[in-house]
Design an enzyme around this catalytic site. Structure first.
Site, PDB file in Angstrom:
ATOM      1  N   GLY A  67      69.475 -31.054 -42.158  1.00  0.00           N
ATOM      2  CA  GLY A  67      69.856 -32.209 -42.980  1.00  0.00           C
ATOM      3  C   GLY A  67      69.230 -32.131 -44.374  1.00  0.00           C
ATOM      4  N   LYS A  68      68.949 -30.909 -44.810  1.00  0.00           N
ATOM      5  CA  LYS A  68      68.297 -30.714 -46.128  1.00  0.00           C
ATOM      6  C   LYS A  68      69.136 -31.305 -47.259  1.00  0.00           C
ATOM      7  CE  LYS A  68      68.324 -26.302 -45.248  1.00  0.00           C
ATOM      8  NZ  LYS A  68      68.691 -26.285 -43.828  1.00  0.00           N
ATOM      9  N   THR A 105      80.682 -22.209 -41.358  1.00  0.00           N
ATOM     10  CA  THR A 105      81.593 -21.379 -40.557  1.00  0.00           C
ATOM     11  C   THR A 105      82.402 -22.184 -39.540  1.00  0.00           C
ATOM     12  OG1 THR A 105      79.824 -20.998 -38.964  1.00  0.00           O
ATOM     13  CG2 THR A 105      80.068 -19.369 -40.725  1.00  0.00           C
ATOM     14  N   SER A 161      65.692 -40.230 -40.783  1.00  0.00           N
ATOM     15  CA  SER A 161      67.108 -40.350 -41.088  1.00  0.00           C
ATOM     16  C   SER A 161      67.844 -40.787 -39.832  1.00  0.00           C
ATOM     17  CB  SER A 161      67.623 -39.001 -41.594  1.00  0.00           C
ATOM     18  OG  SER A 161      69.009 -39.024 -41.764  1.00  0.00           O
ATOM     19  N   VAL A 162      68.673 -41.847 -39.974  1.00  0.00           N
ATOM     20  CA  VAL A 162      69.338 -42.416 -38.796  1.00  0.00           C
ATOM     21  C   VAL A 162      70.871 -42.380 -38.923  1.00  0.00           C
ATOM     22  CG1 VAL A 162      67.394 -43.874 -38.128  1.00  0.00           C
ATOM     23  CG2 VAL A 162      69.073 -44.761 -39.743  1.00  0.00           C
ATOM     24  N   GLY A 203      75.173 -24.321 -45.854  1.00  0.00           N
ATOM     25  CA  GLY A 203      76.156 -25.391 -45.974  1.00  0.00           C
ATOM     26  C   GLY A 203      75.380 -26.690 -45.945  1.00  0.00           C
ATOM     27  N   HIS A 204      75.253 -27.342 -47.090  1.00  0.00           N
ATOM     28  CA  HIS A 204      74.439 -28.560 -47.191  1.00  0.00           C
ATOM     29  C   HIS A 204      75.374 -29.752 -47.382  1.00  0.00           C
ATOM     30  CE1 HIS A 204      70.630 -26.141 -48.464  1.00  0.00           C
ATOM     31  NE2 HIS A 204      71.136 -25.758 -47.315  1.00  0.00           N
ATOM     32  N   ASP A 211      70.225 -26.289 -40.935  1.00  0.00           N
ATOM     33  CA  ASP A 211      71.065 -27.459 -40.672  1.00  0.00           C
ATOM     34  C   ASP A 211      70.274 -28.689 -40.248  1.00  0.00           C
ATOM     35  OD1 ASP A 211      73.185 -25.768 -41.203  1.00  0.00           O
ATOM     36  OD2 ASP A 211      73.441 -25.225 -39.093  1.00  0.00           O
ATOM     37  N   LYS A 228      71.379 -33.688 -47.287  1.00  0.00           N
ATOM     38  CA  LYS A 228      71.356 -35.150 -47.292  1.00  0.00           C
ATOM     39  C   LYS A 228      70.059 -35.664 -47.918  1.00  0.00           C
ATOM     40  CE  LYS A 228      70.302 -39.210 -44.959  1.00  0.00           C
ATOM     41  NZ  LYS A 228      70.403 -40.253 -43.974  1.00  0.00           N
ATOM     42  N   ASP A 234      69.188 -40.903 -34.637  1.00  0.00           N
ATOM     43  CA  ASP A 234      70.261 -41.692 -34.021  1.00  0.00           C
ATOM     44  C   ASP A 234      70.983 -40.937 -32.905  1.00  0.00           C
ATOM     45  OD1 ASP A 234      71.007 -40.192 -36.470  1.00  0.00           O
ATOM     46  OD2 ASP A 234      73.048 -40.680 -35.835  1.00  0.00           O
ATOM     47  N   GLN A 256      68.647 -22.466 -45.145  1.00  0.00           N
ATOM     48  CA  GLN A 256      68.327 -21.984 -43.789  1.00  0.00           C
ATOM     49  C   GLN A 256      67.084 -22.727 -43.271  1.00  0.00           C
ATOM     50  OE1 GLN A 256      69.059 -19.130 -46.280  1.00  0.00           O
ATOM     51  NE2 GLN A 256      71.033 -19.975 -45.739  1.00  0.00           N
ATOM     52  N   ASN A 265      75.653 -18.607 -47.398  1.00  0.00           N
ATOM     53  CA  ASN A 265      75.473 -18.777 -45.951  1.00  0.00           C
ATOM     54  C   ASN A 265      75.055 -20.219 -45.658  1.00  0.00           C
ATOM     55  OD1 ASN A 265      73.032 -18.241 -47.253  1.00  0.00           O
ATOM     56  ND2 ASN A 265      72.163 -17.028 -45.597  1.00  0.00           N
TER      57      ASN A 265
HETATM   58  P1  GDP Z   1      71.580 -28.708 -44.020  1.00  0.00           P
HETATM   59  O1  GDP Z   1      72.146 -27.342 -43.965  1.00  0.00           O
HETATM   60  O2  GDP Z   1      70.134 -28.737 -43.648  1.00  0.00           O
HETATM   61  O3  GDP Z   1      71.824 -29.403 -45.333  1.00  0.00           O
HETATM   62  O4  GDP Z   1      72.326 -29.555 -42.901  1.00  0.00           O
HETATM   63  P2  GDP Z   1      73.931 -29.553 -42.620  1.00  0.00           P
HETATM   64  O5  GDP Z   1      74.589 -30.340 -43.678  1.00  0.00           O
HETATM   65  O6  GDP Z   1      74.411 -28.174 -42.362  1.00  0.00           O
HETATM   66  O7  GDP Z   1      73.974 -30.258 -41.208  1.00  0.00           O
HETATM   67  C1  GDP Z   1      73.479 -31.547 -41.006  1.00  0.00           C
HETATM   68  C2  GDP Z   1      74.652 -32.412 -40.495  1.00  0.00           C
HETATM   69  O8  GDP Z   1      74.130 -33.617 -39.987  1.00  0.00           O
HETATM   70  C3  GDP Z   1      75.609 -32.808 -41.588  1.00  0.00           C
HETATM   71  O9  GDP Z   1      76.886 -32.982 -41.025  1.00  0.00           O
HETATM   72  C4  GDP Z   1      75.050 -34.154 -42.065  1.00  0.00           C
HETATM   73  O10 GDP Z   1      76.043 -34.980 -42.644  1.00  0.00           O
HETATM   74  C5  GDP Z   1      74.549 -34.728 -40.779  1.00  0.00           C
HETATM   75  N1  GDP Z   1      73.364 -35.579 -40.855  1.00  0.00           N
HETATM   76  C6  GDP Z   1      72.283 -35.478 -41.685  1.00  0.00           C
HETATM   77  N2  GDP Z   1      71.354 -36.409 -41.339  1.00  0.00           N
HETATM   78  C7  GDP Z   1      71.848 -37.067 -40.285  1.00  0.00           C
HETATM   79  C8  GDP Z   1      71.332 -38.122 -39.467  1.00  0.00           C
HETATM   80  O11 GDP Z   1      70.228 -38.622 -39.617  1.00  0.00           O
HETATM   81  N3  GDP Z   1      72.141 -38.565 -38.436  1.00  0.00           N
HETATM   82  C9  GDP Z   1      73.375 -38.039 -38.200  1.00  0.00           C
HETATM   83  N4  GDP Z   1      74.067 -38.524 -37.187  1.00  0.00           N
HETATM   84  N5  GDP Z   1      73.874 -37.051 -38.968  1.00  0.00           N
HETATM   85  C10 GDP Z   1      73.125 -36.573 -39.978  1.00  0.00           C
HETATM   86  P1  IMO Z   2      71.674 -24.018 -44.028  1.00  0.00           P
HETATM   87  O1  IMO Z   2      71.062 -23.863 -45.403  1.00  0.00           O
HETATM   88  C1  IMO Z   2      72.124 -22.444 -39.998  1.00  0.00           C
HETATM   89  C2  IMO Z   2      72.196 -18.079 -39.560  1.00  0.00           C
HETATM   90  C3  IMO Z   2      73.492 -17.427 -39.150  1.00  0.00           C
HETATM   91  C4  IMO Z   2      72.952 -16.229 -38.393  1.00  0.00           C
HETATM   92  C5  IMO Z   2      71.736 -15.831 -39.220  1.00  0.00           C
HETATM   93  C6  IMO Z   2      72.000 -14.738 -40.240  1.00  0.00           C
HETATM   94  O2  IMO Z   2      72.974 -24.702 -44.009  1.00  0.00           O
HETATM   95  O3  IMO Z   2      70.663 -24.594 -43.098  1.00  0.00           O
HETATM   96  P2  IMO Z   2      73.300 -14.602 -42.560  1.00  0.00           P
HETATM   97  O4  IMO Z   2      74.684 -15.034 -42.940  1.00  0.00           O
HETATM   98  O5  IMO Z   2      72.221 -15.267 -43.330  1.00  0.00           O
HETATM   99  O6  IMO Z   2      73.149 -13.113 -42.539  1.00  0.00           O
HETATM  100  O7  IMO Z   2      73.140 -15.065 -41.005  1.00  0.00           O
HETATM  101  O8  IMO Z   2      71.329 -17.001 -39.893  1.00  0.00           O
HETATM  102  N1  IMO Z   2      72.302 -18.939 -40.772  1.00  0.00           N
HETATM  103  C7  IMO Z   2      72.249 -20.274 -40.737  1.00  0.00           C
HETATM  104  N2  IMO Z   2      72.188 -21.131 -39.691  1.00  0.00           N
HETATM  105  N3  IMO Z   2      72.107 -22.910 -41.268  1.00  0.00           N
HETATM  106  C8  IMO Z   2      72.150 -22.071 -42.324  1.00  0.00           C
HETATM  107  O9  IMO Z   2      71.984 -22.495 -43.591  1.00  0.00           O
HETATM  108  C9  IMO Z   2      72.264 -20.682 -42.085  1.00  0.00           C
HETATM  109  N4  IMO Z   2      72.359 -19.594 -42.868  1.00  0.00           N
HETATM  110  C10 IMO Z   2      72.370 -18.541 -42.064  1.00  0.00           C
HETATM  111  O10 IMO Z   2      74.241 -18.285 -38.328  1.00  0.00           O
HETATM  112  O11 IMO Z   2      72.501 -16.613 -37.132  1.00  0.00           O
HETATM  113 MG    MG Z   3      73.776 -26.333 -43.092  1.00  0.00          MG
END
Ligand code: GDP
Ligand code: IMO
Ligand code: MG
Length: 419
Positions: free
Chosen positions: A13-14, A297, A407-408, A38-39, A11, A16, A329, A220, A36
């Site tokens: 911010g991949k 989730t 990223s801001v 969520g991007h 999570d 984005k 930010d 992940q 698993n």
């Molecule tokens: P990923 O799994 O690495 O793609 O990241 P996620 O999408 O799960 O979580 C990143 C969250 O932060 C998302 O809600 C994005 O919209 C948000 N986000 C990404 N970059 C930034 C940033 O620079 N600032 C803020 N405030 N939010 C961001």
């Molecule tokens: P993105 O790509 C954050 C975490 C789960 C749990 C552990 C194992 O959005 O960054 P799994 O379902 O893989 O057996 O869960 O890994 N997890 C993540 N945490 N971002 C993810 O993906 C994740 N994918 C799995 O919360 O702790």
């Molecule tokens: Mg994610």
């Protein structure tokens, strides 16, 4: 081929940043993980979360490949396709799937849930998408692959594996109903057949031979890697850069840049050790200001300060050439913030990530002066507050890797690329 991956617990911010960078690439490829992930992508007041589909899908000229290292759930795939089709129907012509990607069966999800329930308080905190059981069948040489859906004996193979799972489920005290899911799952299989199912390793190497630019998109993060993460609180795939070689069939000598992405602080969702975790007002501040809820989730993400020993470990394992800091930010408004610069383990200090990555680790924290400036709308590095620039310089000095993107904000536009 360049690679972009997470350096923390996911999570970062991949999604984005892949979306931001994709106009510079011809092909975006996912190499591991599955739903698993969520991007999240945001642009033109539009928000979208991708789970199995690469984050280049909304860009007009970008091909998207789901690589062999990915595990795919036809049910979630179908749902994702439906949503994309509403917004950008032509996008789906640019989606290719490796025949060697493994399939998540409805019974894999049941096994995931049963295993977690049996673990009780020691549970991993899995996303319950069936990831662990599917990779277990892959390495156990029992799995079903996307290419199998084109074979006459697919149903037979499916039944064989499903029955094996049903036998396994008997050892758990676990109630379930898989039949409803199964019908939709087969609908997803039929939909999948309409896509370009390819020998992904040839497809991507041919593209590279044609001088196409390829970006591999990680899911992940490094601290969730099956080998190097905080085992057993990890996922079941290789999230590190070498996972891209295996998960796409691209040789190591074809890899160019390795983008390592990290938040200006840390989050973790699910169970497991988190040395810099905060249980105070600062933790709440990061959680609220950063909207730290899981994109897959909806669970509240645990928040804490940046962990430099873990960041350096991740940079070493991945061979990061370019750092990307996100959510700068979110720190705005704090009087001061902290960074773990070492670990104290039973009175001994170390800057290495130890074998026993557990609750005995106490962070040694360094304090930084915060800033009040609102960063939204800042598009030039020079305009950033001095305190943030000092923090960035500190990370660059400690890691010897430049922070080239900052990223801001969540929107595509809220990205500062340093020349
Ligand atoms: P990923 O799994 O690495 O793609 O990241 P996620 O999408 O799960 O979580 C990143 C969250 O932060 C998302 O809600 C994005 O919209 C948000 N986000 C990404 N970059 C930034 C940033 O620079 N600032 C803020 N405030 N939010 C961001
Ligand atoms: P993105 O790509 C954050 C975490 C789960 C749990 C552990 C194992 O959005 O960054 P799994 O379902 O893989 O057996 O869960 O890994 N997890 C993540 N945490 N971002 C993810 O993906 C994740 N994918 C799995 O919360 O702790
Ligand atoms: Mg994610």
């Amino acid at each position: 081929m360049d690679i972009l991956l997470g350096l923390q617990w996911g999570d970062e911010g991949k999604g984005k940043i892949v979306d931001v960078l994709s106009p510079d690439y011809d092909l975006i490829a996912r190499f591991q993980g599955g739903p698993n992930a969520g991007h999240s992508l945001e642009f033109e007041d539009f928000k979208h979360v991708l789970h199995s589909i690469p984050s280049g899908i909304f860009r007009d000229n970008t091909i998207n490949l789901i690589g062999n290292g990915v595990v795919l759930d036809p049910l979630i795939f179908m749902d994702e396709i439906d949503k994309i089709e509403e917004i950008k129907p032509d996008a789906l012509k640019r989606l290719f799937i490796s025949k060697k990607a493994h399939l998540i069966l409805p019974t894999h999800k049941l096994l995931d849930a049963a295993s977690e329930a049996a673990k009780g308080i020691t549970k991993i905190g899995s996303t319950l998408k069936g990831i662990g059981p599917t990779y277990m069948d892959k390495t156990g040489r029992n799995g079903l692959r996307v290419g199998d859906i084109l074979e006459d004996n697919f149903l037979e193979k499916y039944d064989f594996l499903k029955n094996k799972h049903l036998q396994m489920l008997k050892q758990y005290d676990f109630d379930f109903n898989y039949l409803e899911d199964e019908e939709d799952w087969f609908e997803g299989i039929e939909l999948m057949k309409k896509f370009k199912l390819v020998d992904g390793e040839y497809y991507i190497n041919d593209a590279l031979n044609d001088n196409k630019k390829v970006l591999a998109e990680g899911a992940q993060g490094t601290l969730l890697d099956i080998e190097f993460g905080s085992y057993p609180f990890v996922t079941s795939s290789n999230t590190v850069s070498s996972g891209a070689n295996i998960g796409l069939g691209v040789a190591p000598n074809r890899v160019g840049k390795i983008y390592g992405i990290f938040k200006s602080y840390c989050t973790r969702v699910g169970s497991g050790p988190f040395p810099t975790e905060l249980f105070d007002q600062n933790g709440k501040y990061l959680q609220t200001k950063g909207h730290e809820f899981g994109a897959t989730t909806g669970r509240e993400r645990r928040c804490g300060w940046m962990d430099l020993p873990a960041l350096k470990y991740a940079i070493m394992l991945n061979g990061v050439t370019d750092l990307i800091m996100t959510k700068a930010d979110v720190l705005s408004g704090l009087e001061t913030f902290k960074v773990a610069v070492a670990y104290d383990i039973k009175g001994q200090q170390t800057t290495n990530v130890p074998f026993e990555f557990n609750q005995n680790i106490k962070p040694v924290l360094k304090e930084f002066k915060g800033w009040k400036t609102d960063l939204s709308g800042i598009d030039l590095y020079d305009k950033l507050p001095q305190e943030l620039k000092d923090y960035i310089s500190f990370i660059e000095k400690e890691t010897n890797v430049p922070v080239n993107i900052i990223s801001v904000g969540a929107d595509r536009k809220e990205t500062i690329i340093r020349k």
